[in-house]
Design a protein around this motif. Structure first.
Motif, PDB file in Angstrom:
ATOM      1  N   TYR A  13       0.825  -1.201   0.000  1.00 47.21           N
ATOM      2  CA  TYR A  13       0.000   0.000   0.000  1.00 47.21           C
ATOM      3  C   TYR A  13       0.865   1.259   0.000  1.00 47.21           C
ATOM      4  CZ  TYR A  13       0.904  -0.132   5.025  1.00 47.21           C
ATOM      5  OH  TYR A  13       1.514  -0.190   6.250  1.00 47.21           O
ATOM      6  N   LYS A  14       2.163   1.107   0.330  1.00 50.85           N
ATOM      7  CA  LYS A  14       3.057   2.257   0.214  1.00 50.85           C
ATOM      8  C   LYS A  14       4.036   1.994  -0.916  1.00 50.85           C
ATOM      9  CE  LYS A  14       7.027   1.230   2.991  1.00 50.85           C
ATOM     10  NZ  LYS A  14       8.014   1.880   3.769  1.00 50.85           N
ATOM     11  N   ILE A  15       4.566   3.045  -1.485  1.00 52.54           N
ATOM     12  CA  ILE A  15       5.494   2.914  -2.599  1.00 52.54           C
ATOM     13  C   ILE A  15       6.870   2.555  -2.053  1.00 52.54           C
ATOM     14  CG2 ILE A  15       6.595   4.129  -4.498  1.00 52.54           C
ATOM     15  CD1 ILE A  15       4.055   5.869  -4.650  1.00 52.54           C
ATOM     16  N   LEU A  16       7.441   1.481  -2.586  1.00 52.40           N
ATOM     17  CA  LEU A  16       8.764   1.054  -2.159  1.00 52.40           C
ATOM     18  C   LEU A  16       9.824   1.712  -3.037  1.00 52.40           C
ATOM     19  CD1 LEU A  16       8.113  -2.771  -1.714  1.00 52.40           C
ATOM     20  CD2 LEU A  16       8.233  -1.040   0.068  1.00 52.40           C
ATOM     21  N   ASN A  17      10.943   2.060  -2.417  1.00 52.29           N
ATOM     22  CA  ASN A  17      12.062   2.611  -3.178  1.00 52.29           C
ATOM     23  C   ASN A  17      12.714   1.525  -4.010  1.00 52.29           C
ATOM     24  OD1 ASN A  17      11.715   5.131  -2.035  1.00 52.29           O
ATOM     25  ND2 ASN A  17      13.055   4.658  -0.310  1.00 52.29           N
ATOM     26  N   LYS A  18      13.525   1.932  -4.948  1.00 52.26           N
ATOM     27  CA  LYS A  18      14.181   0.997  -5.854  1.00 52.26           C
ATOM     28  C   LYS A  18      15.075   0.006  -5.112  1.00 52.26           C
ATOM     29  CE  LYS A  18      16.355   1.976 -10.054  1.00 52.26           C
ATOM     30  NZ  LYS A  18      17.351   2.719 -10.811  1.00 52.26           N
ATOM     31  N   LEU A  19      15.770   0.440  -4.090  1.00 55.68           N
ATOM     32  CA  LEU A  19      16.713  -0.410  -3.371  1.00 55.68           C
ATOM     33  C   LEU A  19      16.150  -1.014  -2.096  1.00 55.68           C
ATOM     34  CD1 LEU A  19      19.915   1.753  -3.796  1.00 55.68           C
ATOM     35  CD2 LEU A  19      19.225  -0.246  -5.110  1.00 55.68           C
ATOM     36  N   GLU A  20      14.897  -0.732  -1.782  1.00 54.64           N
ATOM     37  CA  GLU A  20      14.289  -1.255  -0.558  1.00 54.64           C
ATOM     38  C   GLU A  20      13.953  -2.733  -0.726  1.00 54.64           C
ATOM     39  OE1 GLU A  20      10.709   0.050   2.468  1.00 54.64           O
ATOM     40  OE2 GLU A  20      11.158   1.250   0.710  1.00 54.64           O
ATOM     41  N   GLU A  21      14.132  -3.488   0.345  1.00 52.56           N
ATOM     42  CA  GLU A  21      13.837  -4.916   0.297  1.00 52.56           C
ATOM     43  C   GLU A  21      12.340  -5.151   0.123  1.00 52.56           C
ATOM     44  OE1 GLU A  21      15.385  -6.863   3.699  1.00 52.56           O
ATOM     45  OE2 GLU A  21      17.454  -6.421   3.186  1.00 52.56           O
ATOM     46  N   ARG A  22      11.991  -6.109  -0.699  1.00 53.22           N
ATOM     47  CA  ARG A  22      10.587  -6.412  -0.983  1.00 53.22           C
ATOM     48  C   ARG A  22      10.023  -7.501  -0.070  1.00 53.22           C
ATOM     49  NH1 ARG A  22      10.659  -2.253  -3.898  1.00 53.22           N
ATOM     50  NH2 ARG A  22      11.112  -2.254  -6.107  1.00 53.22           N
ATOM     51  N   TYR A  23      10.914  -8.290   0.535  1.00 49.87           N
ATOM     52  CA  TYR A  23      10.483  -9.413   1.359  1.00 49.87           C
ATOM     53  C   TYR A  23      11.143  -9.365   2.726  1.00 49.87           C
ATOM     54  CZ  TYR A  23       8.555 -11.449  -2.873  1.00 49.87           C
ATOM     55  OH  TYR A  23       7.812 -11.670  -3.999  1.00 49.87           O
TER      56      TYR A  23
END
Length: 67
Positions: A13-23
């Motif tokens: 629901y929030k926008i993740l940055n390019k380098l932020e972990e997805r899991y």
């Protein structure tokens, strides 16, 4: 399956940055329920029940460091 390791997808629901972990994880599966949910062990005495659609199999070594 029980005793396998998984990763949990972060809420989108929030926008993740390019380098932020997805899991997040890895976490161990304690129980599989018939309604499509899993019970996982987050810490020593903390269990959480999550939907199977939010998980991804973990193929690395099961050792991890607590954050």
């Amino acid at each position: 399956h029980v005793d396998e390791w998984i990763l949990i997808r972060k809420d989108t629901y929030k926008i993740l940055n390019k380098l932020e972990e997805r899991y997040l994880g890895p976490y161990q599966i304690i129980q599989v329920h018939v309604n499509g949910t899993l019970t996982i062990r987050k810490r020593t005495n903390v269990l959480e029940r999550i939907n199977i659609r939010r998980v991804k199999p973990y193929n690395g070594s099961p050792t991890r460091e607590d954050p």
